[in-house]
Write an enzyme that holds these catalytic residues in place. Sequence first.
Site, short mmCIF file in Angstrom:
data_model
loop_
_atom_site.label_atom_id
_atom_site.label_comp_id
_atom_site.label_asym_id
_atom_site.label_seq_id
_atom_site.Cartn_x
_atom_site.Cartn_y
_atom_site.Cartn_z
N ASP A 61 0.32 1.63 3.98
CA ASP A 61 0.06 2.26 5.26
C ASP A 61 0.39 3.75 5.12
OD1 ASP A 61 -0.37 2.59 8.01
OD2 ASP A 61 1.76 2.39 8.40
N THR A 94 -4.52 6.31 9.21
CA THR A 94 -3.49 7.27 8.82
C THR A 94 -3.76 7.84 7.43
OG1 THR A 94 -2.23 5.35 8.16
CG2 THR A 94 -1.63 6.38 10.20
N THR A 95 -4.32 7.01 6.55
CA THR A 95 -4.61 7.52 5.21
C THR A 95 -5.84 8.41 5.25
OG1 THR A 95 -3.84 5.38 4.41
CG2 THR A 95 -4.85 6.82 2.82
N ASP A 387 -1.18 -2.25 12.99
CA ASP A 387 -2.35 -1.37 12.94
C ASP A 387 -3.53 -2.03 13.63
OD1 ASP A 387 -0.92 0.43 11.60
OD2 ASP A 387 -2.13 0.51 9.80
#
Length: 527
Positions: A61, A94-95, A387
Amino acid sequence: MAIDRIFKDEASEEKGERARMASFIGAMAIADLVKTTLGPKGMDKILQSTGRGRSVTVTNDGATILKSLHIDNPAAKVLVDISKVQDDEVGDGTTSVVVLAGELLREAEKLVAAKIHPMTIISGYRMAVECARNALLQKVMDNKEDEEKFKSDLMKIAKTTLSSKILSQDKEHFAKLAVDAVLRLKGSTNLESIQIIKKPGGSLKDSFLDEGFILDKKIGIGQPKRIENAKILVANTAMDTDKVKIYGARVRVDSMSRVADIEAAEKEKMREKVQKIIAHGINCFVNRQLIYNFPEELFADAGILAIEHADFDGIERLALVTGGEIASTFDNPESVKLGHCKLIEEIMIGEDKLIHFSGVELGQACTIVLRGASHHVLDEAERSLHDALCVLSQTVNDSRVLLGGGWPEMVMAKDVDELARKTPGKKSHAIEAFSRALVAIPTIIADNAGLDSAELVAQLRAEHQKEGCTAGIDVISGSVGDMAQLGISEAFKVKHAVLLSATEAAEMILRVDEIITCAPRKRENRM
Protein backbone atom coordinates in the site's frame (compact mmCIF):
# COMPACT_ATOMS: atom_id res chain seq x y z
CA MET A 1 33.27 38.05 1.93
CA ALA A 2 30.67 39.98 3.90
CA ILE A 3 27.99 39.45 1.26
CA ASP A 4 27.97 35.67 1.56
CA ARG A 5 27.28 35.72 5.25
CA ILE A 6 23.53 36.06 5.39
CA PHE A 7 22.96 32.69 7.01
CA LYS A 8 24.50 31.23 10.13
CA ASP A 9 27.53 28.98 9.83
CA GLU A 10 25.74 25.67 9.72
CA ALA A 11 22.92 26.62 7.37
CA SER A 12 23.27 25.64 3.77
CA GLU A 13 21.54 26.86 0.67
CA GLU A 14 21.37 25.50 -2.83
CA LYS A 15 20.37 27.76 -5.65
CA GLY A 16 18.97 27.44 -9.15
CA GLU A 17 20.08 24.37 -11.01
CA ARG A 18 21.43 22.52 -8.01
CA ALA A 19 18.27 23.04 -6.00
CA ARG A 20 16.15 21.88 -8.88
CA MET A 21 18.31 18.82 -9.37
CA ALA A 22 18.02 17.93 -5.70
CA SER A 23 14.23 18.21 -5.86
CA PHE A 24 13.93 16.19 -9.03
CA ILE A 25 16.22 13.47 -7.83
CA GLY A 26 14.52 13.17 -4.46
CA ALA A 27 11.06 13.02 -5.95
CA MET A 28 12.04 10.52 -8.62
CA ALA A 29 13.74 8.31 -6.07
CA ILE A 30 10.53 8.12 -4.06
CA ALA A 31 8.50 7.40 -7.17
CA ASP A 32 10.91 4.63 -8.15
CA LEU A 33 10.63 3.16 -4.70
CA VAL A 34 6.88 2.60 -4.86
CA LYS A 35 6.80 2.10 -8.61
CA THR A 36 7.31 -1.64 -8.29
CA THR A 37 4.19 -2.03 -6.18
CA LEU A 38 1.88 -0.71 -8.89
CA GLY A 39 -0.60 -2.96 -10.64
CA PRO A 40 -1.91 -6.49 -10.16
CA LYS A 41 1.56 -8.01 -10.39
CA GLY A 42 3.20 -5.44 -8.15
CA MET A 43 5.70 -6.56 -5.53
CA ASP A 44 5.46 -5.99 -1.78
CA LYS A 45 7.91 -4.24 0.50
CA ILE A 46 9.06 -5.33 3.92
CA LEU A 47 9.38 -2.42 6.31
CA GLN A 48 11.33 -3.06 9.47
CA SER A 49 11.23 -0.52 12.23
CA THR A 50 14.33 0.30 14.22
CA GLY A 51 12.29 0.67 17.38
CA ARG A 52 11.91 -1.87 20.15
CA GLY A 53 10.67 -5.22 18.96
CA ARG A 54 11.80 -4.40 15.41
CA SER A 55 8.28 -4.83 14.14
CA VAL A 56 7.95 -5.95 10.55
CA THR A 57 5.29 -4.77 8.10
CA VAL A 58 4.77 -6.44 4.76
CA THR A 59 2.75 -4.20 2.48
CA ASN A 60 2.24 -2.86 -0.99
CA ASP A 61 0.00 0.00 0.00
CA GLY A 62 1.77 3.13 -1.24
CA ALA A 63 0.66 5.32 1.62
CA THR A 64 1.75 2.81 4.25
CA ILE A 65 5.21 2.47 2.70
CA LEU A 66 5.76 6.21 2.40
CA LYS A 67 4.37 6.96 5.85
CA SER A 68 7.05 4.78 7.37
CA LEU A 69 9.98 6.40 5.60
CA HIS A 70 12.10 9.00 7.28
CA ILE A 71 12.94 11.38 4.52
CA ASP A 72 15.26 14.33 4.45
CA ASN A 73 14.62 15.53 0.92
CA PRO A 74 11.99 18.29 0.88
CA ALA A 75 10.62 17.39 -2.55
CA ALA A 76 10.26 13.77 -1.55
CA LYS A 77 8.23 14.94 1.44
CA VAL A 78 5.76 16.63 -0.90
CA LEU A 79 5.15 13.29 -2.59
CA VAL A 80 4.70 11.55 0.73
CA ASP A 81 2.09 14.15 1.61
CA ILE A 82 0.10 13.68 -1.56
CA SER A 83 -0.04 9.95 -1.00
CA LYS A 84 -1.31 10.60 2.54
CA VAL A 85 -4.00 12.95 1.26
CA GLN A 86 -5.00 10.47 -1.43
CA ASP A 87 -5.32 7.85 1.30
CA ASP A 88 -7.52 10.08 3.46
CA GLU A 89 -9.65 11.40 0.61
CA VAL A 90 -10.41 8.34 -1.50
CA GLY A 91 -8.47 5.55 0.16
CA ASP A 92 -6.91 4.04 -2.94
CA GLY A 93 -4.57 5.10 -5.74
CA THR A 94 -1.86 6.02 -3.26
CA THR A 95 0.85 4.44 -5.38
CA SER A 96 -0.45 5.79 -8.70
CA VAL A 97 -0.46 9.36 -7.47
CA VAL A 98 3.20 9.23 -6.46
CA VAL A 99 4.26 7.44 -9.62
CA LEU A 100 2.42 9.92 -11.83
CA ALA A 101 3.94 12.90 -10.03
CA GLY A 102 7.36 11.27 -10.32
CA GLU A 103 6.91 10.73 -14.07
CA LEU A 104 5.75 14.33 -14.58
CA LEU A 105 8.92 15.51 -12.88
CA ARG A 106 11.10 13.12 -14.87
CA GLU A 107 9.66 14.64 -18.06
CA ALA A 108 10.00 18.16 -16.67
CA GLU A 109 13.65 17.54 -15.93
CA LYS A 110 14.34 16.82 -19.60
CA LEU A 111 12.51 19.97 -20.62
CA VAL A 112 14.42 22.09 -18.14
CA ALA A 113 17.63 20.63 -19.52
CA ALA A 114 16.43 21.77 -22.96
CA LYS A 115 16.24 25.32 -21.59
CA ILE A 116 12.47 25.58 -21.26
CA HIS A 117 11.50 27.74 -18.31
CA PRO A 118 9.69 25.97 -15.44
CA MET A 119 6.79 28.43 -15.67
CA THR A 120 6.26 27.49 -19.32
CA ILE A 121 6.23 23.83 -18.32
CA ILE A 122 3.73 24.54 -15.57
CA SER A 123 1.32 26.39 -17.82
CA GLY A 124 1.59 23.55 -20.34
CA TYR A 125 0.82 21.02 -17.62
CA ARG A 126 -2.17 23.10 -16.55
CA MET A 127 -3.63 22.99 -20.04
CA ALA A 128 -2.92 19.29 -20.29
CA VAL A 129 -4.63 18.51 -17.01
CA GLU A 130 -7.78 20.34 -18.07
CA CYS A 131 -7.77 18.43 -21.31
CA ALA A 132 -7.17 15.07 -19.61
CA ARG A 133 -9.97 15.71 -17.18
CA ASN A 134 -12.44 16.47 -19.92
CA ALA A 135 -11.35 13.35 -21.78
CA LEU A 136 -12.20 11.31 -18.70
CA LEU A 137 -15.50 13.07 -18.14
CA GLN A 138 -16.63 12.23 -21.64
CA LYS A 139 -15.90 8.56 -21.11
CA VAL A 140 -17.40 7.93 -17.67
CA MET A 141 -20.22 5.45 -17.22
CA ASP A 142 -22.87 6.01 -14.62
CA ASN A 143 -25.27 3.20 -13.71
CA LYS A 144 -26.77 4.74 -10.61
CA GLU A 145 -30.33 4.27 -11.86
CA ASP A 146 -30.02 0.56 -12.61
CA GLU A 147 -29.46 -1.19 -9.30
CA GLU A 148 -28.31 -4.52 -10.72
CA LYS A 149 -25.77 -2.89 -13.02
CA PHE A 150 -24.59 -0.60 -10.27
CA LYS A 151 -24.00 -3.52 -7.95
CA SER A 152 -22.01 -5.33 -10.60
CA ASP A 153 -20.01 -2.11 -11.14
CA LEU A 154 -19.24 -2.08 -7.44
CA MET A 155 -18.17 -5.72 -7.58
CA LYS A 156 -15.86 -4.96 -10.51
CA ILE A 157 -14.33 -1.98 -8.77
CA ALA A 158 -13.80 -4.01 -5.61
CA LYS A 159 -12.14 -6.80 -7.57
CA THR A 160 -9.92 -4.36 -9.45
CA THR A 161 -8.87 -2.64 -6.25
CA LEU A 162 -8.14 -5.94 -4.55
CA SER A 163 -6.27 -7.50 -7.43
CA SER A 164 -3.19 -5.40 -6.75
CA LYS A 165 -3.27 -6.42 -3.10
CA ILE A 166 -2.61 -9.51 -1.02
CA LEU A 167 -6.26 -10.52 -1.28
CA SER A 168 -6.03 -11.03 -5.03
CA GLN A 169 -6.18 -14.82 -4.61
CA ASP A 170 -9.66 -14.71 -3.09
CA LYS A 171 -10.79 -11.48 -4.64
CA GLU A 172 -14.27 -12.80 -5.52
CA HIS A 173 -14.85 -13.61 -1.88
CA PHE A 174 -13.51 -10.35 -0.48
CA ALA A 175 -15.09 -8.18 -3.16
CA LYS A 176 -18.43 -9.62 -2.13
CA LEU A 177 -17.70 -8.95 1.55
CA ALA A 178 -16.72 -5.37 0.81
CA VAL A 179 -19.69 -4.66 -1.46
CA ASP A 180 -22.15 -6.14 1.03
CA ALA A 181 -20.65 -4.12 3.86
CA VAL A 182 -20.73 -0.87 1.90
CA LEU A 183 -24.26 -1.34 0.59
CA ARG A 184 -25.41 -1.62 4.20
CA LEU A 185 -24.09 1.89 4.79
CA LYS A 186 -26.73 3.25 2.41
CA GLY A 187 -24.56 6.02 1.04
CA SER A 188 -22.75 7.23 4.13
CA THR A 189 -18.96 7.27 3.85
CA ASN A 190 -18.55 6.77 7.57
CA LEU A 191 -16.64 3.52 7.80
CA GLU A 192 -16.84 3.58 11.61
CA SER A 193 -19.80 1.24 11.59
CA ILE A 194 -17.90 -1.42 9.68
CA GLN A 195 -15.74 -3.11 12.22
CA ILE A 196 -12.82 -5.30 11.23
CA ILE A 197 -11.65 -7.97 13.65
CA LYS A 198 -8.45 -9.86 12.97
CA LYS A 199 -8.05 -13.40 14.30
CA PRO A 200 -4.98 -15.39 13.33
CA GLY A 201 -5.64 -18.98 12.31
CA GLY A 202 -7.52 -20.49 9.41
CA SER A 203 -6.94 -19.15 5.93
CA LEU A 204 -8.02 -15.90 4.28
CA LYS A 205 -10.92 -17.80 2.71
CA ASP A 206 -12.45 -18.31 6.16
CA SER A 207 -13.07 -14.59 6.57
CA PHE A 208 -16.72 -13.66 6.75
CA LEU A 209 -19.11 -10.77 7.16
CA ASP A 210 -21.49 -10.74 10.09
CA GLU A 211 -24.34 -8.35 10.61
CA GLY A 212 -24.29 -6.57 13.93
CA PHE A 213 -21.32 -6.04 16.16
CA ILE A 214 -18.75 -8.37 17.63
CA LEU A 215 -16.92 -7.38 20.79
CA ASP A 216 -13.59 -9.03 21.35
CA LYS A 217 -14.34 -10.07 24.95
CA LYS A 218 -15.36 -13.11 26.92
CA ILE A 219 -18.53 -13.25 29.00
CA GLY A 220 -17.75 -13.34 32.73
CA ILE A 221 -18.27 -16.32 34.98
CA GLY A 222 -21.73 -17.18 36.24
CA GLN A 223 -23.37 -14.69 33.92
CA PRO A 224 -26.15 -15.24 31.40
CA LYS A 225 -24.65 -16.49 28.12
CA ARG A 226 -27.51 -15.30 25.97
CA ILE A 227 -29.75 -12.25 26.29
CA GLU A 228 -32.70 -11.42 24.05
CA ASN A 229 -34.00 -7.86 23.56
CA ALA A 230 -31.02 -6.47 25.34
CA LYS A 231 -31.02 -3.03 26.92
CA ILE A 232 -27.41 -1.99 27.11
CA LEU A 233 -25.83 0.62 29.33
CA VAL A 234 -22.47 1.61 27.93
CA ALA A 235 -20.37 3.21 30.63
CA ASN A 236 -16.95 4.52 31.37
CA THR A 237 -16.72 4.48 35.13
CA ALA A 238 -14.51 3.08 37.86
CA MET A 239 -16.04 0.05 39.53
CA ASP A 240 -13.34 -0.20 42.14
CA THR A 241 -14.41 2.66 44.42
CA ASP A 242 -15.04 0.14 47.17
CA LYS A 243 -11.37 0.18 48.17
CA VAL A 244 -9.63 2.81 50.22
CA LYS A 245 -6.99 3.63 47.67
CA ILE A 246 -5.50 6.90 48.82
CA TYR A 247 -1.79 6.56 48.39
CA GLY A 248 -0.04 6.17 51.71
CA ALA A 249 -3.26 6.51 53.67
CA ARG A 250 -3.16 5.01 57.17
CA VAL A 251 -6.29 3.94 58.93
CA ARG A 252 -5.81 3.45 62.65
CA VAL A 253 -8.23 1.08 64.31
CA ASP A 254 -8.29 -0.18 67.85
CA SER A 255 -9.66 -3.63 67.12
CA MET A 256 -10.18 -6.18 64.34
CA SER A 257 -13.91 -5.64 64.32
CA ARG A 258 -13.39 -2.05 63.21
CA VAL A 259 -11.55 -3.30 60.12
CA ALA A 260 -14.57 -5.40 59.36
CA ASP A 261 -16.74 -2.28 59.72
CA ILE A 262 -14.64 -0.42 57.19
CA GLU A 263 -14.88 -3.32 54.78
CA ALA A 264 -18.61 -3.49 55.24
CA ALA A 265 -18.92 0.23 54.57
CA GLU A 266 -16.88 -0.15 51.40
CA LYS A 267 -19.09 -2.99 50.22
CA GLU A 268 -22.20 -0.99 50.99
CA LYS A 269 -20.92 1.93 48.93
CA MET A 270 -20.33 -0.39 45.99
CA ARG A 271 -23.69 -2.05 46.39
CA GLU A 272 -25.39 1.36 46.22
CA LYS A 273 -23.60 2.16 42.98
CA VAL A 274 -24.57 -1.17 41.45
CA GLN A 275 -28.14 -0.65 42.63
CA LYS A 276 -28.19 2.70 40.83
CA ILE A 277 -26.95 1.04 37.65
CA ILE A 278 -29.50 -1.75 37.89
CA ALA A 279 -32.23 0.84 38.40
CA HIS A 280 -31.82 1.79 34.74
CA GLY A 281 -33.70 -1.40 33.93
CA ILE A 282 -30.91 -2.86 31.86
CA ASN A 283 -29.79 -6.39 31.22
CA CYS A 284 -26.34 -5.71 29.87
CA PHE A 285 -23.68 -3.45 31.34
CA VAL A 286 -20.55 -2.74 29.32
CA ASN A 287 -17.77 -0.89 31.08
CA ARG A 288 -14.59 0.63 29.72
CA GLN A 289 -12.80 -0.02 33.02
CA LEU A 290 -12.44 -2.94 35.36
CA ILE A 291 -15.38 -4.44 37.19
CA TYR A 292 -14.26 -6.14 40.37
CA ASN A 293 -15.45 -9.50 41.68
CA PHE A 294 -17.97 -8.14 44.10
CA PRO A 295 -19.91 -5.92 41.69
CA GLU A 296 -19.65 -8.65 39.09
CA GLU A 297 -21.31 -10.98 41.59
CA LEU A 298 -24.09 -8.45 42.18
CA PHE A 299 -24.69 -8.06 38.45
CA ALA A 300 -24.77 -11.83 37.98
CA ASP A 301 -27.37 -12.13 40.77
CA ALA A 302 -29.53 -9.53 39.05
CA GLY A 303 -29.20 -11.47 35.78
CA ILE A 304 -27.25 -8.67 34.13
CA LEU A 305 -24.44 -9.42 31.73
CA ALA A 306 -21.43 -7.36 32.77
CA ILE A 307 -18.59 -6.88 30.32
CA GLU A 308 -15.47 -5.23 31.65
CA HIS A 309 -12.53 -3.63 29.94
CA ALA A 310 -14.14 -3.24 26.55
CA ASP A 311 -11.42 -1.60 24.48
CA PHE A 312 -11.89 2.07 23.86
CA ASP A 313 -12.41 1.87 20.14
CA GLY A 314 -14.80 -0.98 20.77
CA ILE A 315 -16.88 0.85 23.34
CA GLU A 316 -17.31 4.03 21.32
CA ARG A 317 -18.32 2.00 18.35
CA LEU A 318 -20.65 -0.12 20.46
CA ALA A 319 -22.41 3.00 21.70
CA LEU A 320 -22.70 4.29 18.13
CA VAL A 321 -24.02 1.00 16.79
CA THR A 322 -26.56 0.26 19.52
CA GLY A 323 -27.77 3.84 19.59
CA GLY A 324 -26.76 4.46 23.19
CA GLU A 325 -24.47 7.01 24.77
CA ILE A 326 -21.52 6.46 27.07
CA ALA A 327 -22.52 7.25 30.64
CA SER A 328 -20.28 7.98 33.58
CA THR A 329 -22.72 8.96 36.32
CA PHE A 330 -25.85 7.08 37.25
CA ASP A 331 -27.86 9.39 39.47
CA ASN A 332 -30.64 10.24 37.03
CA PRO A 333 -31.58 7.24 34.90
CA GLU A 334 -34.07 9.16 32.74
CA SER A 335 -31.37 11.25 31.05
CA VAL A 336 -29.21 8.29 30.04
CA LYS A 337 -29.65 6.93 26.54
CA LEU A 338 -29.57 3.15 26.55
CA GLY A 339 -28.48 1.06 23.63
CA HIS A 340 -30.66 -1.71 22.27
CA CYS A 341 -30.15 -4.88 20.31
CA LYS A 342 -32.20 -8.01 19.70
CA LEU A 343 -29.76 -10.64 20.85
CA ILE A 344 -26.46 -10.91 22.68
CA GLU A 345 -24.69 -14.25 22.62
CA GLU A 346 -21.27 -15.78 22.86
CA ILE A 347 -19.74 -17.13 19.66
CA MET A 348 -16.52 -18.95 18.90
CA ILE A 349 -14.10 -17.80 16.21
CA GLY A 350 -11.10 -20.05 15.97
CA GLU A 351 -9.87 -20.53 19.52
CA ASP A 352 -11.44 -17.42 20.97
CA LYS A 353 -14.81 -16.65 22.45
CA LEU A 354 -16.36 -13.35 21.45
CA ILE A 355 -19.61 -11.60 22.22
CA HIS A 356 -21.94 -11.03 19.31
CA PHE A 357 -24.56 -8.28 19.33
CA SER A 358 -27.09 -8.86 16.58
CA GLY A 359 -30.13 -6.90 15.42
CA VAL A 360 -28.63 -3.56 16.42
CA GLU A 361 -30.29 -0.13 16.12
CA LEU A 362 -27.92 1.16 13.46
CA GLY A 363 -28.91 -1.10 10.59
CA GLN A 364 -25.77 -0.42 8.64
CA ALA A 365 -23.43 -1.83 11.25
CA CYS A 366 -21.59 -4.98 10.45
CA THR A 367 -18.39 -6.74 11.35
CA ILE A 368 -15.89 -8.30 9.01
CA VAL A 369 -13.90 -11.06 10.65
CA LEU A 370 -10.58 -11.64 8.93
CA ARG A 371 -8.76 -14.94 9.35
CA GLY A 372 -5.25 -15.59 8.14
CA ALA A 373 -1.98 -17.35 8.67
CA SER A 374 -0.14 -14.68 10.65
CA HIS A 375 -0.42 -11.17 11.98
CA HIS A 376 1.45 -9.76 9.02
CA VAL A 377 -0.97 -11.32 6.58
CA LEU A 378 -3.91 -10.04 8.62
CA ASP A 379 -2.58 -6.50 8.84
CA GLU A 380 -2.01 -6.36 5.12
CA ALA A 381 -5.42 -7.92 4.48
CA GLU A 382 -6.99 -5.25 6.65
CA ARG A 383 -5.20 -2.48 4.76
CA SER A 384 -6.31 -3.93 1.43
CA LEU A 385 -9.88 -4.31 2.59
CA HIS A 386 -9.86 -0.81 3.98
CA ASP A 387 -8.79 0.53 0.57
CA ALA A 388 -11.61 -1.38 -1.09
CA LEU A 389 -14.18 -0.17 1.45
CA CYS A 390 -13.07 3.46 1.03
CA VAL A 391 -13.29 3.32 -2.74
CA LEU A 392 -16.66 1.60 -2.68
CA SER A 393 -18.20 3.99 -0.19
CA GLN A 394 -17.00 6.91 -2.33
CA THR A 395 -18.39 5.26 -5.45
CA VAL A 396 -21.81 4.82 -3.87
CA ASN A 397 -21.95 8.61 -3.60
CA ASP A 398 -20.26 9.45 -6.86
CA SER A 399 -21.30 6.58 -9.05
CA ARG A 400 -19.20 7.40 -12.09
CA VAL A 401 -17.07 4.51 -13.22
CA LEU A 402 -14.17 4.09 -15.64
CA LEU A 403 -12.48 1.05 -17.09
CA GLY A 404 -9.15 0.12 -15.54
CA GLY A 405 -5.92 -1.50 -16.61
CA GLY A 406 -4.22 1.53 -18.09
CA TRP A 407 -7.24 2.39 -20.22
CA PRO A 408 -7.99 5.80 -18.65
CA GLU A 409 -4.35 6.86 -19.02
CA MET A 410 -4.36 5.99 -22.71
CA VAL A 411 -7.62 7.87 -23.25
CA MET A 412 -6.19 10.93 -21.55
CA ALA A 413 -2.86 10.65 -23.35
CA LYS A 414 -4.57 10.52 -26.73
CA ASP A 415 -6.51 13.74 -26.12
CA VAL A 416 -3.53 15.48 -24.56
CA ASP A 417 -1.42 14.58 -27.59
CA GLU A 418 -3.96 16.15 -29.89
CA LEU A 419 -3.92 19.28 -27.79
CA ALA A 420 -0.13 19.41 -28.06
CA ARG A 421 -0.34 19.39 -31.86
CA LYS A 422 -2.72 22.35 -31.84
CA THR A 423 -0.80 24.42 -29.32
CA PRO A 424 1.80 26.85 -30.67
CA GLY A 425 5.02 27.67 -28.86
CA LYS A 426 7.10 25.97 -26.26
CA LYS A 427 4.08 24.98 -24.19
CA SER A 428 3.40 22.22 -26.67
CA HIS A 429 6.54 20.42 -25.49
CA ALA A 430 5.25 20.44 -21.95
CA ILE A 431 1.84 19.17 -23.05
CA GLU A 432 3.49 16.37 -24.98
CA ALA A 433 5.58 15.55 -21.92
CA PHE A 434 2.39 15.30 -19.87
CA SER A 435 0.99 12.72 -22.22
CA ARG A 436 4.24 10.73 -22.00
CA ALA A 437 3.97 10.77 -18.22
CA LEU A 438 0.41 9.42 -18.41
CA VAL A 439 1.50 6.61 -20.71
CA ALA A 440 4.18 5.71 -18.16
CA ILE A 441 1.50 4.22 -15.88
CA PRO A 442 0.41 1.41 -18.22
CA THR A 443 4.09 0.96 -19.07
CA ILE A 444 4.93 0.39 -15.42
CA ILE A 445 1.96 -1.94 -14.91
CA ALA A 446 3.28 -4.04 -17.81
CA ASP A 447 6.87 -3.87 -16.57
CA ASN A 448 5.90 -5.07 -13.13
CA ALA A 449 4.20 -8.07 -14.68
CA GLY A 450 7.41 -8.84 -16.56
CA LEU A 451 5.87 -8.09 -19.95
CA ASP A 452 7.35 -6.27 -22.91
CA SER A 453 6.00 -2.84 -22.07
CA ALA A 454 7.20 -1.01 -25.16
CA GLU A 455 5.47 -3.48 -27.43
CA LEU A 456 2.23 -3.52 -25.43
CA VAL A 457 1.95 0.24 -25.06
CA ALA A 458 2.57 0.73 -28.77
CA GLN A 459 -0.25 -1.73 -29.50
CA LEU A 460 -2.49 0.05 -27.03
CA ARG A 461 -1.81 3.38 -28.63
CA ALA A 462 -2.78 2.02 -32.04
CA GLU A 463 -5.95 0.46 -30.60
CA HIS A 464 -6.95 3.73 -28.98
CA GLN A 465 -7.03 5.54 -32.29
CA LYS A 466 -10.31 3.71 -32.94
CA GLU A 467 -13.56 5.20 -31.67
CA GLY A 468 -15.03 3.73 -28.48
CA CYS A 469 -12.02 1.55 -27.82
CA THR A 470 -11.95 -0.43 -24.55
CA ALA A 471 -8.44 -1.83 -24.73
CA GLY A 472 -6.15 -2.00 -21.75
CA ILE A 473 -3.36 -4.20 -20.51
CA ASP A 474 -4.48 -7.66 -19.49
CA VAL A 475 -1.68 -8.63 -17.12
CA ILE A 476 -2.96 -12.15 -16.63
CA SER A 477 -2.68 -13.21 -20.26
CA GLY A 478 0.12 -10.75 -20.90
CA SER A 479 -1.44 -9.03 -23.88
CA VAL A 480 -3.75 -6.19 -24.83
CA GLY A 481 -7.22 -7.13 -23.62
CA ASP A 482 -10.76 -5.82 -23.64
CA MET A 483 -11.29 -4.17 -20.25
CA ALA A 484 -15.07 -4.09 -20.60
CA GLN A 485 -15.17 -7.87 -21.10
CA LEU A 486 -12.70 -8.59 -18.33
CA GLY A 487 -14.72 -6.40 -15.97
CA ILE A 488 -11.78 -4.29 -14.86
CA SER A 489 -13.23 -1.03 -13.56
CA GLU A 490 -12.07 1.85 -11.44
CA ALA A 491 -13.87 4.62 -9.65
CA PHE A 492 -13.81 7.95 -11.44
CA LYS A 493 -13.21 9.73 -8.17
CA VAL A 494 -9.95 7.87 -7.55
CA LYS A 495 -8.56 8.60 -11.01
CA HIS A 496 -9.65 12.20 -10.81
CA ALA A 497 -7.95 12.69 -7.46
CA VAL A 498 -4.78 11.01 -8.74
CA LEU A 499 -4.65 13.26 -11.76
CA LEU A 500 -5.16 16.52 -9.93
CA SER A 501 -2.97 15.80 -6.90
CA ALA A 502 -0.08 14.49 -8.96
CA THR A 503 -0.08 17.53 -11.23
CA GLU A 504 -0.28 19.95 -8.33
CA ALA A 505 2.55 18.23 -6.53
CA ALA A 506 4.73 18.21 -9.62
CA GLU A 507 3.95 21.86 -10.16
CA MET A 508 4.91 22.69 -6.64
CA ILE A 509 8.27 20.96 -6.92
CA LEU A 510 8.92 22.57 -10.29
CA ARG A 511 8.52 26.01 -8.79
CA VAL A 512 11.44 25.45 -6.44
CA ASP A 513 14.66 27.23 -7.28
CA GLU A 514 16.29 27.42 -3.91
CA ILE A 515 16.54 25.10 -0.95
CA ILE A 516 17.57 26.56 2.39
CA THR A 517 18.41 24.16 5.16
CA CYS A 518 18.48 25.68 8.62
CA ALA A 519 21.31 25.15 11.00
CA PRO A 520 20.64 22.39 13.50
CA ARG A 521 20.33 23.57 17.09
CA LYS A 522 23.48 23.00 19.06
CA ARG A 523 23.27 20.70 22.01
CA GLU A 524 24.92 22.11 25.11
CA ASN A 525 27.17 19.83 27.04
CA ARG A 526 25.25 19.43 30.22
CA MET A 527 27.82 17.22 31.86
